[in-house]
Motif scaffolding. Structure first.
Motif, mmCIF file in Angstrom:
data_model
loop_
_atom_site.group_PDB
_atom_site.id
_atom_site.type_symbol
_atom_site.label_atom_id
_atom_site.label_comp_id
_atom_site.label_asym_id
_atom_site.label_seq_id
_atom_site.Cartn_x
_atom_site.Cartn_y
_atom_site.Cartn_z
ATOM 1 N N GLU A 99 0.837 -1.207 0.000
ATOM 2 C CA GLU A 99 0.000 0.000 0.000
ATOM 3 C C GLU A 99 0.871 1.257 0.000
ATOM 4 O OE1 GLU A 99 -3.499 0.861 2.960
ATOM 5 O OE2 GLU A 99 -1.880 2.263 3.288
ATOM 6 N N LYS A 100 1.923 1.231 0.803
ATOM 7 C CA LYS A 100 2.816 2.391 0.905
ATOM 8 C C LYS A 100 3.499 2.657 -0.446
ATOM 9 C CE LYS A 100 6.286 4.152 4.031
ATOM 10 N NZ LYS A 100 7.560 3.605 4.439
ATOM 11 N N SER A 103 1.150 4.085 -3.059
ATOM 12 C CA SER A 103 0.564 5.386 -2.734
ATOM 13 C C SER A 103 1.398 6.540 -3.289
ATOM 14 C CB SER A 103 0.426 5.534 -1.215
ATOM 15 O OG SER A 103 -0.497 4.587 -0.740
ATOM 16 N N ASN A 104 2.452 6.243 -3.985
ATOM 17 C CA ASN A 104 3.296 7.272 -4.607
ATOM 18 C C ASN A 104 2.615 7.744 -5.894
ATOM 19 O OD1 ASN A 104 5.332 8.727 -5.806
ATOM 20 N ND2 ASN A 104 6.952 7.267 -5.260
ATOM 21 N N SER A 105 1.602 8.623 -5.724
ATOM 22 C CA SER A 105 0.677 8.928 -6.841
ATOM 23 C C SER A 105 1.396 9.538 -8.045
ATOM 24 C CB SER A 105 -0.445 9.836 -6.366
ATOM 25 O OG SER A 105 0.100 10.956 -5.723
ATOM 26 N N PHE A 128 -8.060 -1.579 -2.134
ATOM 27 C CA PHE A 128 -7.147 -0.447 -2.277
ATOM 28 C C PHE A 128 -6.779 -0.188 -3.746
ATOM 29 C CE2 PHE A 128 -2.626 0.873 -2.561
ATOM 30 C CZ PHE A 128 -2.788 2.182 -2.125
ATOM 31 N N LEU A 132 -7.644 2.931 -6.534
ATOM 32 C CA LEU A 132 -6.639 3.693 -7.286
ATOM 33 C C LEU A 132 -7.036 3.846 -8.759
ATOM 34 C CD1 LEU A 132 -3.188 2.224 -6.059
ATOM 35 C CD2 LEU A 132 -4.234 4.397 -5.421
#
Ligand code: SAM
Length: 222
Positions: A99-100, A103-105, A128, A132
């Motif tokens: 997830e981490k 999460s680097n969009s 999750f 996205l």
């Protein structure tokens, strides 16, 4: 070269011409296999630990692929530049690490496909990655050394899923093969035993597991 059943199944979701980063490559066995079995792929193999990169380099060198596999040391997607990658592979990590990383969009901008095998919380993972902006293109259960893993290929797109589809996986549910029966019969037993042990005041937990037992039984009996 021999690779595990789990890695072999992950490789089957990779297509010719993909521009890939394998995040957390460790030994790079998957990457060596991919380079030898797919056509025209670009492949960055990365890891956050120097020891893993050293190990990967040794293995890649044994297979004379140092000029083909781009090894990089660093955290998640931080090691890529714009337009280098359209496919992410992450395997063998826990849900929260995955997830981490995803999460680097800013770095996720150009990603069309995510091939993922989480060691934990597959249901949370589905929720999750769908949030996205991806849909489940394919997925399967695979058994390796007596452990059953879930491997999922997400591609860009929107699709609506029922609670059961998120829980079991829409493609896994529609295939419902022998591994499905094995996996959920074991889970059923585990949850039934857990219910016997949970103290009465854990009402929320009891209700949750009763609900899971109900939907698993329903699918197993269909
Ligand atoms: C258990 S190994 C899995 C190796 C391989 N992907 C597989 O499935 O067999 C997990 C690897 O992920 C690496 N890793 C963990 N967090 C990472 C991160 N944020 N960025 C890059 N690599 C990471 C670890 O150093 C380790 O080598």
């Amino acid at each position: 070269m021999r690779i595990s059943n789990r890695l072999k199944c992950i490789s089957e979701f990779v297509e010719d011409n993909d521009k890939i980063i394998d995040i957390g490559c460790d030994h790079a066995l998957l990457d060596i296999y991919l380079m030898n079995n797919k056509n025209n792929i670009n492949l960055i193999a990365s890891d956050i630990h120097e020891g893993a990169i050293k190990n990967a380099k040794k293995n890649i060198s044994k297979h004379a692929l140092l000029d083909k596999i781009d090894l990089r040391l660093g955290d998640g997607l931080n090691v890529i530049n714009e337009n280098e990658v359209d496919t992410i592979i992450i395997a063998g990590m826990g849900y929260y690490s995955i997830e981490k990383i995803l999460s680097n969009s800013e770095k996720m901008n150009k990603i069309k496909k995510i091939i993922v095998q989480s060691n934990t919380d597959v249901v949370k993972l589905r929720k999750f990655i769908i949030k996205l902006g991806y849909k489940i293109e394919d997925e399967l259960l695979v058994k390796d050394k007596d452990i059953i893993y879930t491997i999922i290929k997400f591609t860009l797109g929107k699709e609506k899923y029922s609670y059961e589809e998120i829980y079991f996986g829409p493609k896994i549910l529609s295939k419902k093969d022998d591994l499905f029966l094995e996996y959920y019969n074991k889970k059923l037993l585990k949850y039934e035993n857990l219910l016997l042990q949970l103290p009465k005041y854990e009402i929320k937990n009891i209700l949750h597991h009763k609900h899971l037992i109900r939907i698993i039984k329903k699918e197993l009996s269909k």
